[in-house]
Enzyme design. Structure first.
Site, PDB file in Angstrom:
ATOM      1  N   ARG A  84       1.006 -12.243   3.791  1.00 52.70           N
ATOM      2  CA  ARG A  84       2.412 -12.642   3.913  1.00 52.70           C
ATOM      3  C   ARG A  84       3.004 -12.399   5.302  1.00 52.70           C
ATOM      4  O   ARG A  84       4.151 -12.746   5.558  1.00 52.70           O
ATOM      5  CB  ARG A  84       3.242 -11.930   2.842  1.00 52.70           C
ATOM      6  N   PRO A 112       0.829  -1.207   0.000  1.00 51.18           N
ATOM      7  CA  PRO A 112       0.000   0.000   0.000  1.00 51.18           C
ATOM      8  C   PRO A 112       0.867   1.262   0.000  1.00 51.18           C
ATOM      9  O   PRO A 112       1.840   1.360   0.743  1.00 51.18           O
ATOM     10  CB  PRO A 112      -0.796  -0.123   1.302  1.00 51.18           C
ATOM     11  N   GLU A 113       0.514   2.213  -0.861  1.00 53.77           N
ATOM     12  CA  GLU A 113       1.245   3.463  -0.958  1.00 53.77           C
ATOM     13  C   GLU A 113       0.395   4.585  -0.365  1.00 53.77           C
ATOM     14  O   GLU A 113      -0.621   4.324   0.278  1.00 53.77           O
ATOM     15  CB  GLU A 113       1.617   3.724  -2.421  1.00 53.77           C
ATOM     16  N   ARG A 123      12.984  -3.737  -9.219  1.00 51.50           N
ATOM     17  CA  ARG A 123      11.589  -3.330  -9.277  1.00 51.50           C
ATOM     18  C   ARG A 123      11.174  -3.123 -10.729  1.00 51.50           C
ATOM     19  O   ARG A 123      11.978  -2.706 -11.558  1.00 51.50           O
ATOM     20  CB  ARG A 123      11.355  -2.023  -8.499  1.00 51.50           C
TER      21      ARG A 123
END
Length: 300
Positions: free
Chosen positions: A138, A2-3, A291
């Protein structure tokens, strides 16, 4: 992970739903969440029980709860975590939602920490007697509590850069911070010590509308290009907050519902699709420091 838009959506929801409520108990089947909290899991539980939630706010990608007794609780959702508000029963050490709808969906069924809440809510939209669950597939999340006087010294927050959505964050500060770094602009935009809250999703989107290639070096950017990136940052993040984030992976809001930005995203995870600018280009993907970066080779 989440950003900024996803975390801000959660924070906005929490201030409506749990502000003013009191934490009456906490449960977990994953004590490692609390290893950074002084004294570990048992000390954390003892400290937060009976504390009233005065306010919830965001610092970078961290969710901060101002608690009574001069305590601050920090939750970082990491890669797959999201906070949910609802009602559950714990059976065989596993929370089961008692509500139909989104909260009962599989993506919201990985709850490994639970907060029981009670008291008179501060908002008419607050949920008296609600529970707050942390669903995290996770199990990389982090939860800790500290004395208010020690908060600013936390390793987790001391190097966090300015928030790009605050009105006081101006172009000259952005330019100065970017100019001090060397490397690809994609990498630097995701550096939390430069600007907080931007990750893989929104760095791709920002650079696309700014028409800047993700591999372009920061030292090669002129003032006009930097200004375009700065303006694109605010534009994309504001739009994503309005649409309640991106849910093409695990993220959901506090009601267990998906955000809508994923439906309008421009390049992120759209490899092989036609460029939305209709330039004739096809979205490409490349790796930068492990990335993925998505971009249009014609527009950028």
């Amino acid at each position: 992970m989440p950003e900024l838009p996803e975390v801000q959506t959660i924070v906005n929801d929490l201030n409506k739903k749990v502000k003013g409520l009191t934490i009456t108990d906490v449960w977990t089947d994953w004590p490692k969440y609390f290893k950074r909290s002084l004294g570990g899991w048992e000390a954390f539980r003892k400290t937060v029980k009976g504390k009233k939630i005065a306010k919830i706010w965001r610092l970078g990608k961290n969710i901060i709860f101002n608690l009574s007794g001069n305590k601050e609780m920090l939750i970082h959702q990491k890669m797959t975590g999201h906070l949910l508000i609802g009602h559950w029963q714990i059976k065989n050490n596993r929370p089961i939602s008692t509500e139909r709808g989104p909260l009962a969906e599989k993506v919201n069924d990985y709850i490994h920490a639970m907060f029981w809440l009670s008291g008179k809510p501060s908002s008419a939209k607050a949920s008296e007697g609600a529970m707050m669950g942390f669903s995290d597939l996770r199990k990389f999340g982090k939860i800790l509590v500290v004395d208010k006087k020690d908060f600013d010294n936390l390793e987790d927050i001391k190097d966090i850069g300015p928030d790009p959505l605050t009105p006081k964050f101006r172009f000259n500060e952005f330019k100065s911070l970017i100019s001090k770094k060397r490397g690809s602009i994609k990498k630097i935009l995701m550096d939390q010590s430069v600007v907080s809250g931007i990750g893989n999703i929104y760095s791709d989107e920002i650079l696309f509308i700014a028409k800047i290639h993700p591999l372009k070096k920061t030292e090669e950017l002129n003032d006009k290009e930097l200004k375009t990136i700065f303006e694109a940052t605010k534009k994309i993040l504001k739009k994503a907050v309005k649409l309640r984030g991106t849910s093409i992976s695990d993220y959901r809001d506090t009601a267990g519902k998906a955000g809508r930005y994923g439906n309008v995203r421009l390049v992120y995870q759209r490899e092989g699709k036609k460029c939305p600018n209709k330039c004739g280009g096809v979205i490409k993907r490349l790796k930068i420091n492990g990335r993925s970066a998505h971009f249009c080779p014609y527009c950028q």
